[in-house]
Write an enzyme that holds these catalytic residues in place. Structure first.
Site, mmCIF file in Angstrom:
data_model
loop_
_atom_site.group_PDB
_atom_site.id
_atom_site.type_symbol
_atom_site.label_atom_id
_atom_site.label_comp_id
_atom_site.label_asym_id
_atom_site.label_seq_id
_atom_site.Cartn_x
_atom_site.Cartn_y
_atom_site.Cartn_z
ATOM 1 N N CYS A 33 -11.892 -16.743 3.852
ATOM 2 C CA CYS A 33 -12.213 -17.934 3.098
ATOM 3 C C CYS A 33 -12.960 -18.874 4.173
ATOM 4 O O CYS A 33 -13.651 -19.665 3.805
ATOM 5 C CB CYS A 33 -11.011 -18.511 2.355
ATOM 6 S SG CYS A 33 -10.623 -17.541 0.726
ATOM 7 N N HIS B 246 -13.131 -25.291 -3.675
ATOM 8 C CA HIS B 246 -13.689 -24.977 -4.740
ATOM 9 C C HIS B 246 -15.338 -25.618 -4.713
ATOM 10 O O HIS B 246 -16.211 -25.221 -5.028
ATOM 11 C CB HIS B 246 -13.437 -25.561 -5.954
ATOM 12 C CG HIS B 246 -12.240 -24.720 -6.625
ATOM 13 N ND1 HIS B 246 -12.465 -23.179 -6.593
ATOM 14 C CD2 HIS B 246 -11.005 -24.614 -6.977
ATOM 15 C CE1 HIS B 246 -11.382 -22.438 -6.924
ATOM 16 N NE2 HIS B 246 -10.244 -23.584 -7.438
ATOM 17 N N GLU C 185 -9.059 -27.944 -3.984
ATOM 18 C CA GLU C 185 -10.252 -28.367 -4.711
ATOM 19 C C GLU C 185 -11.544 -28.535 -3.817
ATOM 20 O O GLU C 185 -12.532 -28.447 -4.342
ATOM 21 C CB GLU C 185 -9.846 -29.596 -5.463
ATOM 22 C CG GLU C 185 -8.572 -29.490 -6.467
ATOM 23 C CD GLU C 185 -8.870 -28.324 -7.493
ATOM 24 O OE1 GLU C 185 -10.069 -28.084 -7.758
ATOM 25 O OE2 GLU C 185 -7.889 -27.814 -7.859
HETATM 26 ZN ZN LIG Z 1 -8.582 -23.291 -8.216
HETATM 27 ZN ZN LIG Z 2 -8.324 -16.940 1.098
#
Ligand SMILES: [Zn+2]
Ligand SMILES: [Zn+2]
Length: 183
Positions: free
Chosen positions: A171, A137, A134
């Site tokens: 990421c 995000h 979260e």
């Molecule tokens: Zn998510």
């Molecule tokens: Zn990733």
């Protein structure tokens, strides 16, 4: 990045402390504290028919709280109640993407909830994964197609158990950039 963990309602402080310890190891240049505010669970978020709490109502309360806390870049609310969004039967968490506020629920993370034996380490590992997801995000990250990446979408507890608490290389690059841009 400065993260504040905000326990809401009956959320277990021991778990929030363990999340705090671990978040600083996962996010670059990050400090984290557990906010001593004892916010009650927002009863207006309760849906009498579904007997669950509306995630977005709690999230917008956290957003309001985060807007006033100038010293914090992110506020992660932790509840120990079942939360949902209208289109799904439940959610493990929700976040403003990108934004300052995130929310996780511990409710469905305990092994006991799924009929398994109590296991504190497993419970903690799950809570950490959902917290990192979260917060990812809030830094603008979308879902990742790699099933081992923490940004992979969890449709069930099996998905959560399958992924790691860490970001994949791609990421992580995005996380590092976003954290850097916070100044
Ligand atoms: Zn998510
Ligand atoms: Zn990733």
């Amino acid at each position: 990045m400065k993260i504040g963990i905000l326990p809401i309602g009956q959320a277990d402080i021991a778990i929030t402390l363990r999340i705090q310890e671990n978040l600083v190891r996962i996010f670059p240049d990050t400090t984290c504290l557990v906010i001593d505010a004892k916010l009650p669970l927002f009863e207006k978020a309760f849906d009498k028919k579904r007997k669950q709490y509306r995630s977005s109502v709690i999230l917008s309360e956290i957003q309001g709280y985060a807007a006033e806390k100038k010293g914090l870049n992110r506020v992660l609310g932790v509840v120990d109640s079942d939360i949902f969004v209208p289109e799904l039967s439940f959610v493990f968490g929700e976040a403003v993407c990108p934004g300052k506020a995130a929310l996780i629920s511990l409710w469905r993370l305990r092994p006991e909830f799924h009929g398994a034996a109590s296991n504190m380490e497993l419970f903690l590992a799950r809570a950490l994964k959902e917290a990192v997801h979260e917060l990812g995000h809030t830094l603008g990250l979308k879902h990742c197609s790699r099933s081992s990446c923490v940004m992979h979408f969890s449709n069930s507890i099996f998905d959560t158990d399958k992924k790691q608490s860490l970001f994949c290389d791609q990421c992580y690059l995005q996380v590092a950039l976003s954290v850097n841009n916070l100044g």
